[in-house]
Design a protein around this motif. Structure first.
Motif, PDB file in Angstrom:
ATOM      1  N   GLY A 188      43.191  59.189  -7.260  1.00 58.99           N
ATOM      2  CA  GLY A 188      43.513  58.415  -6.080  1.00 58.99           C
ATOM      3  C   GLY A 188      44.928  58.649  -5.585  1.00 58.99           C
ATOM      4  N   THR A 189      45.440  57.656  -4.861  1.00 54.59           N
ATOM      5  CA  THR A 189      46.747  57.791  -4.230  1.00 54.59           C
ATOM      6  C   THR A 189      47.660  56.623  -4.586  1.00 54.59           C
ATOM      7  N   ALA A 190      48.959  56.812  -4.336  1.00 55.71           N
ATOM      8  CA  ALA A 190      49.957  55.803  -4.680  1.00 55.71           C
ATOM      9  C   ALA A 190      49.995  54.656  -3.684  1.00 55.71           C
ATOM     10  N   ASP A 191      49.318  54.807  -2.552  1.00 56.66           N
ATOM     11  CA  ASP A 191      49.257  53.737  -1.563  1.00 56.66           C
ATOM     12  C   ASP A 191      47.940  53.834  -0.806  1.00 56.66           C
ATOM     13  N   THR A 192      47.668  52.830   0.012  1.00 58.45           N
ATOM     14  CA  THR A 192      46.394  52.799   0.725  1.00 58.45           C
ATOM     15  C   THR A 192      46.354  53.763   1.896  1.00 58.45           C
ATOM     16  N   GLY A 193      47.487  54.347   2.250  1.00 64.41           N
ATOM     17  CA  GLY A 193      47.517  55.271   3.369  1.00 64.41           C
ATOM     18  C   GLY A 193      46.943  56.627   3.062  1.00 64.41           C
ATOM     19  N   GLY A 194      46.603  56.864   1.775  1.00 67.41           N
ATOM     20  CA  GLY A 194      46.002  58.131   1.405  1.00 67.41           C
ATOM     21  C   GLY A 194      46.979  59.275   1.381  1.00 67.41           C
ATOM     22  N   PHE A 207      57.209  56.114  -7.172  1.00 68.88           N
ATOM     23  CA  PHE A 207      56.977  54.681  -7.339  1.00 68.88           C
ATOM     24  C   PHE A 207      55.825  54.245  -6.441  1.00 68.88           C
ATOM     25  N   THR A 208      54.830  53.621  -7.024  1.00 70.05           N
ATOM     26  CA  THR A 208      53.638  53.220  -6.283  1.00 70.05           C
ATOM     27  C   THR A 208      53.872  51.938  -5.494  1.00 70.05           C
ATOM     28  N   SER A 209      53.076  51.728  -4.452  1.00 76.87           N
ATOM     29  CA  SER A 209      53.077  50.463  -3.730  1.00 76.87           C
ATOM     30  C   SER A 209      52.246  49.439  -4.497  1.00 76.87           C
ATOM     31  N   TYR A 210      52.478  48.179  -4.212  1.00 74.24           N
ATOM     32  CA  TYR A 210      51.859  47.080  -4.963  1.00 74.24           C
ATOM     33  C   TYR A 210      51.087  46.195  -3.985  1.00 74.24           C
ATOM     34  N   LEU A 230      43.067  45.301   1.063  1.00 75.55           N
ATOM     35  CA  LEU A 230      44.244  45.218   0.219  1.00 75.55           C
ATOM     36  C   LEU A 230      45.475  44.969   1.070  1.00 75.55           C
ATOM     37  N   GLU A 231      46.234  43.927   0.718  1.00 76.43           N
ATOM     38  CA  GLU A 231      47.438  43.564   1.446  1.00 76.43           C
ATOM     39  C   GLU A 231      48.658  44.014   0.665  1.00 76.43           C
ATOM     40  N   LEU A 232      49.608  44.629   1.349  1.00 76.11           N
ATOM     41  CA  LEU A 232      50.825  45.107   0.698  1.00 76.11           C
ATOM     42  C   LEU A 232      51.679  43.932   0.241  1.00 76.11           C
ATOM     43  N   VAL A 233      52.070  43.943  -1.041  1.00 78.72           N
ATOM     44  CA  VAL A 233      52.978  42.941  -1.597  1.00 78.72           C
ATOM     45  C   VAL A 233      54.394  43.492  -1.675  1.00 78.72           C
ATOM     46  N   ASP A 234      54.509  44.745  -2.115  1.00 73.91           N
ATOM     47  CA  ASP A 234      55.838  45.326  -2.282  1.00 73.91           C
ATOM     48  C   ASP A 234      55.747  46.842  -2.147  1.00 73.91           C
ATOM     49  N   ALA A 235      56.655  47.405  -1.359  1.00 79.53           N
ATOM     50  CA  ALA A 235      56.718  48.847  -1.153  1.00 79.53           C
ATOM     51  C   ALA A 235      57.716  49.478  -2.124  1.00 79.53           C
ATOM     52  N   PRO A 236      57.724  50.794  -2.247  1.00 82.05           N
ATOM     53  CA  PRO A 236      58.634  51.448  -3.185  1.00 82.05           C
ATOM     54  C   PRO A 236      60.110  51.124  -2.969  1.00 82.05           C
ATOM     55  N   ASP A 237      60.507  50.804  -1.735  1.00 83.88           N
ATOM     56  CA  ASP A 237      61.911  50.472  -1.476  1.00 83.88           C
ATOM     57  C   ASP A 237      62.137  48.964  -1.406  1.00 83.88           C
TER      58      ASP A 237
END
Length: 385
Positions: A36-42, A224-227, A236-243
């Protein structure tokens, strides 16, 4: 039997997680799979060295650090914590778990280091999060989920804790989470180092855990993956981004759930535990310390009462210990835990196994999701459903 990659890929396909990294190590044989991928954006593909917020997989690491202080002779297992945590010198206890926070009685005995390690100090989460003495753990101490930027510095946090009553008398009941954060403050005060400094010097550097810490530097954020958490509509709703919140060192490094890490780093920790505390010819823990960490310390009644979290299994220092085989993956002596950000790791001394799976989707409650259970079945050699 499905391969590790197939087990992980099934949950990426059904949308449970954008990606996952799994590791199963037995002796020299190590199977690492990233799907898979580190975020939902593919965009960024998941990689074996992707970095995750490991949440409560921090707890076994914290317990190991505390055992080092005990080995050093700086604290004793049965010592009262008051010399290092004077805020807890004279705790009060609610008369019953359902009582208002001002209906209290004195603690029958001091809180000890052992109480913190076994989660029986009287602070923490029971099955009912709505109890009056539990609500402030969320509102004032910011206990869950991990939110590094929202928590005050250790001295202020301890001052707030000292104003809250215990839910049970010391030693009486197992309660989740808070004891690890208290233990982190004790480690810092007893060692004279900050918690990040102590962990880096005594554990992370000797074990080569180069990607483990309480923040992710800019040069590593591409790994660093998104959470995420599940939204009401099933997305899936973004809680925290890599930055985001892990972009700099927090005021309160949470010993209960603040670390970031990789499957390889946690595997190094697990292998040290399997080797009786030794890594690279260097003894970090004694075999007796490892034995104490991986031994169930709960009474049958305490195990039953903690079932919402441990599902009736035992608790050592910083992690669950299987005491009976109630599921295909349970093996007596299996030690490890899960993280609320979608992570799980354990060791199986009987088979010399370290198993780690990291995802980036928040658990919806104490019960581990199917993603974790399928991973556990794979590690145990049981059929995945």
């Amino acid at each position: 039997m499905s391969t590790l990659r197939e087990v992980l890929a099934a949950h990426v396909r059904d949308g449970s997680v954008p990606g996952a990294v799994g590791l199963v190590a037995r002796g020299d044989r190590v199977d690492v799979q990233a799907v898979g991928t580190a975020d939902t954006g593919g965009g960024t593909p998941m990689a074996p060295d992707s970095i995750f917020r490991i949440a409560s997989l921090t707890k076994p690491v914290t317990a190991a650090a505390a055992m080092m202080l005990i080995q050093d002779g700086r604290v004793g297992l049965e010592d009262p914590v008051a010399p290092w945590l004077p805020e807890l010198r004279s705790p009060m206890v609610v008369r019953t778990p359902e009582s208002p926070v001002d209906d209290v009685v004195p603690a029958a005995r001091p809180i000890t280091v052992s109480d913190l390690l076994t989660f029986r100090a009287g602070y923490g989460f029971p099955s009912d999060f709505s109890l009056p003495a539990v609500v402030p753990l969320f509102s004032e101490l910011k206990q869950a989920p991990p939110q590094p930027r929202a928590v005050p510095a250790p001295d202020a946090w301890m001052a707030a804790l000292s104003r809250l009553p215990l839910l049970y008398q010391p030693g009486e009941a197992w309660l989740y989470n808070t004891c690890s954060d208290i233990l982190g403050v004790l480690i810092a005060r007893a060692s004279g180092l900050s918690l990040p400094e102590f962990l880096a010097e005594r554990l992370f550097e000797p074990l080569g855990m180069t990607d483990t810490g309480f923040a992710v530097p800019a040069q590593k954020r591409d790994r660093f993956t998104s959470y995420y958490r599940a939204g009401e509509a099933g997305d899936l709703e973004l809680v925290d981004a890599p930055d985001g919140q892990w972009g700099s060192m927090p005021d309160f490094p949470s010993a209960a759930g603040g670390l970031v890490s990789t499957v390889g780093d946690w595997c190094a920790f697990g292998r040290m535990m399997l080797a009786g505390g030794t890594a690279g010819g260097r003894a970090l823990l004694t075999p007796e310390s490892v034995r104490q960490m991986t031994t169930d310390h709960l009474t049958p009644a305490q195990r039953k009462a903690s079932g919402l979290f441990t599902e009736g299994q035992g608790w050592g220092f910083g992690g669950s210990v299987d005491v009976e085989r109630t599921d295909p993956w349970n093996v007596p002596g299996r030690y490890g835990w899960v993280g609320g950000t979608g992570t799980t790791a354990h060791i199986v001394p009987a088979t010399g196994t370290v198993a780690v799976m990291l995802t980036q989707v928040e658990m919806t409650g104490p019960r581990p999701p199917l993603t974790m259970r399928d991973f556990w079945r794979h590690v145990a050699g049981a059929r995945t459903t």
